[in-house]
Design a protein around this motif. Structure first.
Motif, PDB file in Angstrom:
ATOM      1  N   GLU A 239       4.484  68.801  71.718  1.00  0.00           N
ATOM      2  CA  GLU A 239       4.346  69.904  72.673  1.00  0.00           C
ATOM      3  C   GLU A 239       4.803  71.245  72.107  1.00  0.00           C
ATOM      4  OE1 GLU A 239       8.247  67.754  73.794  1.00  0.00           O
ATOM      5  OE2 GLU A 239       6.218  67.213  73.140  1.00  0.00           O
ATOM      6  N   ASN A 240       5.507  71.226  70.993  1.00  0.00           N
ATOM      7  CA  ASN A 240       5.948  72.468  70.367  1.00  0.00           C
ATOM      8  C   ASN A 240       4.814  73.044  69.537  1.00  0.00           C
ATOM      9  OD1 ASN A 240       8.891  70.635  69.855  1.00  0.00           O
ATOM     10  ND2 ASN A 240       8.770  72.348  71.257  1.00  0.00           N
ATOM     11  N   ARG A 241       4.257  74.155  70.002  1.00  0.00           N
ATOM     12  CA  ARG A 241       3.114  74.749  69.331  1.00  0.00           C
ATOM     13  C   ARG A 241       3.521  75.703  68.216  1.00  0.00           C
ATOM     14  NH1 ARG A 241      -0.786  71.679  69.836  1.00  0.00           N
ATOM     15  NH2 ARG A 241      -2.261  73.393  69.468  1.00  0.00           N
ATOM     16  N   VAL A 242       4.786  76.121  68.229  1.00  0.00           N
ATOM     17  CA  VAL A 242       5.322  77.003  67.180  1.00  0.00           C
ATOM     18  C   VAL A 242       6.717  76.511  66.809  1.00  0.00           C
ATOM     19  CG1 VAL A 242       6.180  79.312  66.647  1.00  0.00           C
ATOM     20  CG2 VAL A 242       4.002  79.053  67.825  1.00  0.00           C
ATOM     21  N   ALA A 243       7.012  76.497  65.521  1.00  0.00           N
ATOM     22  CA  ALA A 243       8.346  76.164  65.030  1.00  0.00           C
ATOM     23  C   ALA A 243       8.835  77.291  64.127  1.00  0.00           C
ATOM     24  CB  ALA A 243       8.332  74.838  64.263  1.00  0.00           C
ATOM     25  N   MET A 244      10.127  77.585  64.202  1.00  0.00           N
ATOM     26  CA  MET A 244      10.699  78.644  63.364  1.00  0.00           C
ATOM     27  C   MET A 244      11.992  78.147  62.733  1.00  0.00           C
ATOM     28  SD  MET A 244       9.986  82.342  65.165  1.00  0.00           S
ATOM     29  CE  MET A 244      11.390  82.232  66.256  1.00  0.00           C
ATOM     30  N   SER A 245      12.199  78.548  61.504  1.00  0.00           N
ATOM     31  CA  SER A 245      13.409  78.177  60.783  1.00  0.00           C
ATOM     32  C   SER A 245      13.843  79.330  59.898  1.00  0.00           C
ATOM     33  CB  SER A 245      13.158  76.926  59.939  1.00  0.00           C
ATOM     34  OG  SER A 245      14.285  76.632  59.144  1.00  0.00           O
ATOM     35  N   GLU A 246      15.128  79.589  59.888  1.00  0.00           N
ATOM     36  CA  GLU A 246      15.674  80.609  58.995  1.00  0.00           C
ATOM     37  C   GLU A 246      15.718  80.084  57.569  1.00  0.00           C
ATOM     38  OE1 GLU A 246      19.696  83.372  58.582  1.00  0.00           O
ATOM     39  OE2 GLU A 246      19.781  81.465  59.658  1.00  0.00           O
ATOM     40  N   LEU A 247      15.437  80.963  56.620  1.00  0.00           N
ATOM     41  CA  LEU A 247      15.557  80.652  55.194  1.00  0.00           C
ATOM     42  C   LEU A 247      16.636  81.575  54.620  1.00  0.00           C
ATOM     43  CD1 LEU A 247      11.748  80.488  54.285  1.00  0.00           C
ATOM     44  CD2 LEU A 247      13.232  78.607  55.011  1.00  0.00           C
ATOM     45  N   PRO A 248      17.895  81.225  54.805  1.00  0.00           N
ATOM     46  CA  PRO A 248      18.975  82.160  54.461  1.00  0.00           C
ATOM     47  C   PRO A 248      19.422  82.075  53.013  1.00  0.00           C
ATOM     48  CG  PRO A 248      19.912  80.195  55.443  1.00  0.00           C
ATOM     49  CD  PRO A 248      18.404  79.984  55.403  1.00  0.00           C
ATOM     50  N   HIS A 249      20.143  83.108  52.583  1.00  0.00           N
ATOM     51  CA  HIS A 249      20.899  83.113  51.335  1.00  0.00           C
ATOM     52  C   HIS A 249      20.058  82.960  50.076  1.00  0.00           C
ATOM     53  CE1 HIS A 249      24.001  82.846  54.254  1.00  0.00           C
ATOM     54  NE2 HIS A 249      23.921  81.538  54.425  1.00  0.00           N
ATOM     55  N   LEU A 250      18.860  83.500  50.085  1.00  0.00           N
ATOM     56  CA  LEU A 250      18.073  83.529  48.854  1.00  0.00           C
ATOM     57  C   LEU A 250      18.463  84.756  48.031  1.00  0.00           C
ATOM     58  CD1 LEU A 250      14.498  82.599  50.162  1.00  0.00           C
ATOM     59  CD2 LEU A 250      16.179  81.103  49.080  1.00  0.00           C
TER      60      LEU A 250
END
Length: 217
Positions: A28-39
């Motif tokens: 049911e989740n049509r969008v997912a978001m994730s942080e890409l930190p500390h690059l």
């Protein structure tokens, strides 16, 4: 000699408690978001027709800088984004940043070029899911559907700007200024609510080029 203590890096989105809110995306989740930190982020400036500059950088990165506008190239050192005819952005592992800066400085010491560490000024996040293009379409005027795999583009969304990077067909990476991180996240999270947003971990929202650069800090 005074040796400063080790300083733990803090995500610009730490106030949102994203790790504690992370879940596995469901149907049911049509969008997912994730942080890409500390690059690590290194800005490279020089002339594309300067053989010494191009060869010097290639010797460090293991591959030539892309000269085609909007190109995205994966190298042994990280991911290179074409920014303009005389500017490129290298995203790398944070632990490799200092060595890369030193190697590039040595390789280009007698060359008309500029190398700038912008690791403290930029951050990134991954957006994926079946409706990620619908979400992006609401953010600004850019034709995101036309952005092919292996391409990137700088655009605006409301009062902020970012570089959108298409590394696969499943989603995109947004690279943006750390100083606008709070505003950018709030804008995205609010706009994504109708798509049953799932905040997830990088492992469950994996990007083929950027996720391998992440390290536990």
């Amino acid at each position: 000699m005074f040796n400063p203590p080790n300083v733990m890096l803090e995500s610009p989105l730490h106030a949102f408690g994203l790790p504690a809110r992370a879940a596995t995306p469901a149907q049911e989740n049509r969008v997912a978001m994730s942080e890409l930190p500390h690059l690590g982020y290194i800005v490279l400036r020089g002339k594309a027709d300067d053989t010494a500059f191009m060869q010097g950088v290639a010797g460090v990165l293991g591959q030539a800088l892309p000269t085609q506008p909007m190109s995205v190239v994966s190298t042994s050192a990280g991911v290179v984004l074409w920014v303009s005819p005389d500017e490129w952005l290298l995203a790398c592992k944070r632990s490799a940043r200092d060595a890369l800066l030193a190697a590039l400085t040595t390789a280009l010491q007698d060359v008309f070029a500029q190398i700038v560490d912008n690791s403290g000024g930029l951050t990134a996040l991954r957006i994926s899911g079946p409706d990620h293009l619908l979400l992006l379409r609401q953010l600004g005027p850019y034709d995101y559907e036309s952005l092919a795999v292996g391409r990137c583009a700088s655009t605006v969304a409301s009062k902020t700007g970012f570089t959108v990077v298409r590394t696969d067909t499943e989603g995109v990476v947004l690279v943006f200024r750390r100083s606008f991180a709070d505003y950018t996240w709030r804008l995205l999270e609010r706009t994504a609510r109708p798509y049953r947003l799932c905040i997830t971990s990088p492992a469950h929202c994996a990007d083929p080029l950027f996720t391998p650069l992440l390290e536990i800090v």
